[in-house]
Scaffold this active site. Sequence first.
Site, short mmCIF file in Angstrom:
data_model
loop_
_atom_site.label_atom_id
_atom_site.label_comp_id
_atom_site.label_asym_id
_atom_site.label_seq_id
_atom_site.Cartn_x
_atom_site.Cartn_y
_atom_site.Cartn_z
N CYS A 13 8.68 13.68 3.75
CA CYS A 13 8.89 14.77 2.96
C CYS A 13 8.60 14.43 1.35
CB CYS A 13 10.50 15.22 2.70
SG CYS A 13 10.65 16.68 2.51
N CYS A 16 10.31 11.84 -0.26
CA CYS A 16 10.09 10.45 -0.17
C CYS A 16 8.89 10.17 -0.87
CB CYS A 16 9.40 10.43 1.33
SG CYS A 16 10.74 10.81 2.74
N ASP A 454 -28.40 27.93 -14.50
CA ASP A 454 -29.68 27.42 -14.93
C ASP A 454 -30.73 28.07 -14.12
OD1 ASP A 454 -31.74 25.33 -15.33
OD2 ASP A 454 -31.41 24.91 -13.47
N ASP A 651 -28.80 22.18 -11.54
CA ASP A 651 -29.30 21.34 -10.67
C ASP A 651 -29.84 20.17 -11.29
OD1 ASP A 651 -31.41 22.67 -11.71
OD2 ASP A 651 -32.64 21.90 -9.92
N ASP A 655 -28.88 19.33 -16.94
CA ASP A 655 -27.86 20.28 -16.94
C ASP A 655 -26.57 19.70 -16.92
OD1 ASP A 655 -29.38 22.80 -16.43
OD2 ASP A 655 -29.69 22.18 -14.44
P1 ADP Z 1 -34.99 24.37 -16.96
O1 ADP Z 1 -34.53 23.25 -15.94
O2 ADP Z 1 -33.93 25.22 -17.67
O3 ADP Z 1 -36.23 24.87 -16.89
P2 ADP Z 1 -35.89 21.55 -18.85
O4 ADP Z 1 -35.02 21.41 -19.84
O5 ADP Z 1 -36.03 21.23 -17.86
O6 ADP Z 1 -35.24 23.18 -18.56
O7 ADP Z 1 -37.22 22.17 -19.35
C1 ADP Z 1 -37.50 23.13 -20.29
C2 ADP Z 1 -38.95 23.55 -20.33
O8 ADP Z 1 -39.72 22.32 -20.80
C3 ADP Z 1 -39.70 23.54 -19.18
O9 ADP Z 1 -39.59 25.23 -18.76
C4 ADP Z 1 -41.27 23.37 -19.39
O10 ADP Z 1 -41.71 24.46 -20.19
C5 ADP Z 1 -41.06 22.17 -20.50
N1 ADP Z 1 -41.29 20.86 -19.56
C6 ADP Z 1 -40.25 20.11 -19.19
N2 ADP Z 1 -40.54 18.88 -18.51
C7 ADP Z 1 -41.82 19.20 -18.28
C8 ADP Z 1 -42.91 18.41 -17.64
N3 ADP Z 1 -42.81 17.27 -16.84
N4 ADP Z 1 -44.03 19.07 -17.75
C9 ADP Z 1 -44.49 20.00 -18.53
N5 ADP Z 1 -43.42 21.03 -19.05
C10 ADP Z 1 -41.95 20.38 -18.86
MG MG Z 2 -33.02 23.18 -13.49
#
Ligand code: ADP
Ligand code: MG
Length: 763
Positions: A13, A16, A454, A651, A655
């Site tokens: 319980c 306890c 996101d 994801d 984030d």
């Molecule tokens: P989310 O997941 O909300 O789109 P991120 O911070 O991952 O946010 O990315 C924001 C923006 O930065 C993307 O929409 C893109 O325009 C640019 N970006 C991020 N990483 C890259 C990459 N490896 N190559 C080209 N653009 C990128």
């Molecule tokens: Mg994302």
Amino acid sequence: MNTQTYKISGMHCASCASIIQKTVEKVDGVESIDVNPVTETAKIVFDEKKTNLKNLSQRIEPLGYSFIIDSEIGDDSPEIDHDHGAMMTRSKVEKLSQIKKMKFRLFTALPIAAFSIFVMSWHILSEIGLASEMSGDLSNISSNLLPLMATYILFFVGRPYIVGFYRFIRHGKANMDSLIGMGTSVAYFYSVLILVFEKYLERYLNTGVDYFDITIVVITFVALGQFLEAKSKLKTGEAIEKLIDLQAKKALIMDNDGEKEVDIDKVSPGNIIIIKPGSKIPVDGKVINGSSFVDESIITGEPMPVKKVPGDDVVAGTLNTNGTFSFRAEKVGAQTLLANIIRMVEAAQSSKAPIQALADKISSVFVPSVLVVSILVFLLWVSVGSYMLGFSVALPNALTALIGILVIACPCALGLATPTAIIVGVGMGAKEGILIKDAATLEKLHEVDTVVFDKTGTITKGKPEVIDIKNMSGDREDQLISILASLENKSEHPIASAIVEYAKLKNITILDVDFFEAIKGKGVKGKIGGLDYFAGNQKLISDLGVKFDDRIIKDWTLAGKTPIIISSRDKILGAVSVSDAIKLESKKAVNDLRNMGIELIMLTGDDRNTAGAISREIGIDQVIAEVLPEQKMEKVDLLQSKGHIVAMAGDGVNDAPALAKADVGIAMGTGTDVAIETAGITLLRGDISKLAKAIKLSKLTMRGIRQNLFWAFIYNLVGIPIAAGILYPFFGIMLSPIFAGLAMAFSSVSVVSNSLRLKRVKL
Ligand code: ADP
Ligand code: MG
């Protein structure tokens, strides 16, 4: 410091739990201990240099408990293996044999109790003139039989209570057994005293009143209640047993000598496994040959089988329908998704919800207070009662009150109220593909009034594809893509994989990159052939200070596509657009949540126009675009400071800070490990539409807990004064301790079955 969870034997319980907790807490070297009365486990954080489990177990042994040493059920390292299931089964077998013993005792007790109730009712009915007097023979037989029967019941069926009472006398620690034991022993020994010394006591007492029948009936009722409670408690853990049962025992592997069947723990990553129609997937891996439909409902809650072709992932525990295929094992043993789920569900089920703290506090002071109250009431009856009614009337009432209070005041239901509901709730979530990390998360979720999403990977599939290419470099298009793909080859962003995949498809060479750097929320940069290159969004380009005419990308963004601009130090070379399809379930998720009156916000690092196009399509009206990862967290903070309870669904690595900041973080099972680790809830397969179900589940669970607490409290609140005799001055009624026993049994059973009722609700 060592953090481990152990099974405890000897627990009945909630009281306890608090005894064990208080005793172990005091030991030098123990940092913290959390005892769960339903799973009968303790999570202990202790310093191995100062103490060990054996030592801790010895501390609680005099009190009637012990830690089951060889059955450590999970620590924080992922070393759990195939024995895990065996351990669970073993503890279930123990439980079942315990229940069987309880059942045997109960079955001997029930006819005896029925007989004494029969005799008792006859006496009462004849007293009020509704039946004739019992014949002398029958009366004689029953008055000789009852003491014998009571002796059997008290010392055999009621053994745990007597032991509890004895422990209280020796060690001064009372649990609910002590209360029952004390109540029934008082009843029994007083009756024996009267029986033996009837001649001497006649002058002072009403020797016609004895309590053998009460000893019998109270113990039987309490034992009946505990039996029913133990049986239903087993049911609360069914969800996790089902998960454990899902693990396959054997696998068919293909090696140089052909097919052969091996035990599951012999499978290692890289093995080729053959899946025949109707068989279970034994470990996690990737399909390499053949195709089939696989029933993944146990992991995702989705009834439709999912098509698997080479390249697709398969998950241990899921069931093949009628195709044949082979796959390469990637994750085995404790690393499989199923093993992770089991571990997580188990940890969540034995964690404590904040709402329980109150119940715990109450039940830990409850038992001692009840002892004091019962003795005070007894003394009051003997003194004031005797003065007003005479000793011979007051004494039986004093005893009735003492016994009644001790029996009815058991805080058992109070201890079961929260954990049973949490176990059922977490288990139901797991069945639906909603993995809840701990009880606190489940509790918080029902208050959420704002959900922040996101975009990439949460609302959209997170698997973008290259759609348009605009070449302004003066060189060939494949040279432009070669530069871009080489940079992106080093990045982990979903956009990057889209570009790299496209380049591979077109057989475009990937070049060496020096000084690669990911610029958070903006893009990437690096040196190729001695020259600096940049790829990313408009923010990146404006940081560079290169002249850029955004008309080039306006059409793309308005259509919901994401532009990636490629630039050297001083000149725009071109741009590419990628498009990320919206998940099929996003619209439903948004609709369901809105219908629940929840405010929805989309938060993304992507272009404003792109984000706007997507949010319009699924029906979210608040969009905050072009935010940097750390700004996502700030936005959540801002909402919270306005008094909102915020859930954040995401994801990506970017984030994670926002997931941690939110009141409830929700990760996509398809997302990054960082997001999953940070979040309190993971939606398997990234099915965002499960979010509404999760909130509903939390609301139902909390409602169940509140009902349980109410019922547990009301029994004691109403029962104690009545048992004490508050009705006597007005109506001349003393509550028979029999009803106290009945009420006490009923309260625990009603609490557990109320929690089980949750299971039948359709989410
Ligand atoms: P989310 O997941 O909300 O789109 P991120 O911070 O991952 O946010 O990315 C924001 C923006 O930065 C993307 O929409 C893109 O325009 C640019 N970006 C991020 N990483 C890259 C990459 N490896 N190559 C080209 N653009 C990128
Ligand atoms: Mg994302």
